[in-house]
Enzyme design. Structure first.
Site: not given
Ligand SMILES: O=C(O)CNC(=O)[C@H](CS)NC(=O)CCC(=O)C(=O)O
Length: 272
Positions: A43, A115, A158
């Site tokens: 991702e 997503k 994710c």
């Molecule tokens: O952090 C960033 O800058 C980029 N992250 C992302 O793009 C994505 C959406 S904010 N991260 C997740 O989905 C983490 C899930 C996760 O960590 C969990 O389910 O515990």
């Protein structure tokens, strides 16, 4: 379906599109050199930075990421999953879909997923994650692509990994291989990442290919790493650790059949 090698790529993407694509190219080349025929990128492989920067550049990211995936797949004659990049939503300038696409060696798009579950979570790591502020949630269940040689491939992204019903749907549709490309936080990842992936593998008797982000991507964002490939018994076949690199393992249809004979739980479902 044949036996083949798959690769889960691990990178530290930053707020720099060109740099990230150059890094991804090197890692794809490394995976191809080791014989991988199905390769997943994590991702945010093309851009990982502040939500506002991401949305401001989303048109360019979408175009270049799309072209990059097709070019790489064609050049190396492999199937590639681009594990999630922003694709602008028509008519809504401040929103993008977090989109994963699967492309084949002809550069053709085989499957696309937007997503569904957005990460709006206040993690006690000093960051507040509000993915829905810039991402439009997809509303459709993920697709499965049935490949004669690589098996039936299901997509997800994710945070989806916390919603087992999505993977149950994919396994009910006959999936053999489930992609979980991620940018898991270091904070949640240390306790949840491997356990969740193993659970999805075991309960669905499917292979899991989980490409990952690792390290310090920007500012205070730290990701967990441990891109991995897990077999349908739940055994971790390859784990990229915390460094940038590639986890490679064999996807074997005989092993799938063996595990499904030994543990026929999918046939014993009562409710869903
Ligand atoms: O952090 C960033 O800058 C980029 N992250 C992302 O793009 C994505 C959406 S904010 N991260 C997740 O989905 C983490 C899930 C996760 O960590 C969990 O389910 O515990």
């Amino acid at each position: 379906m044949k036996s083949y090698l798959a690769a889960a790529i691990q990178m530290t993407s930053q707020p720099d599109l060109e740099k990230n694509l150059a890094a991804a190219e090197e890692l794809i080349e490394l995976a191809v050199g080791k014989g991988a025929e199905l390769i997943g990128l994590p991702e945010n492989f093309a851009f990982m930075g502040a939500e506002t920067d991401k949305i401001a550049q989303s048109e360019t990211i979408a175009l270049k990421a799309d072209k990059f995936l097709r070019t790489m797949a064609q050049r190396f004659q492999v199937t590639i999953l681009g594990g999630g990049f922003p694709v602008p939503v028509t008519g809504i300038p401040d929103k993008a879909y977090n989109t994963a696409i699967l492309v084949d060696g002809n550069g053709a798009e085989l499957a696309r997923y937007q997503k569904v579950h957005l990460f709006d979570v206040n993690v006690p790591d000093g960051n507040t994650y509000q993915e829905s502020s810039t991402v439009m949630a997809g509303i459709d269940l993920p697709p499965i692509y049935g490949s004669d040689s690589l098996g039936k491939i299901g997509l997800s992204i994710c945070y989806d990994v916390r919603f087992p019903e999505l993977y149950r749907y994919l396994s009910q549709q006959g999936a053999d291989v489930l992609f979980v490309p991620a940018a898991f936080t270091a904070f949640t990842g240390k306790d949840h990442w491997k356990v969740l992936l193993q659970a999805r593998a075991i309960e669905n008797t499917c292979y899991i290919i989980a490409p990952a982000q690792t390290g310090n991507n920007y500012e205070r964002r730290y990701t967990h790493g441990h891109a991995m490939i897990i077999d349908p018994w739940g055994v971790v076949l390859a784990d990229a650790g915390e460094e940038v690199g590639v986890a490679i393992a064999e996807i074997n249809p005989q092993r799938l059949q063996q595990v499904r004979r030994q543990m026929p739980s999918l046939q014993h479902r009562v409710f869903v």
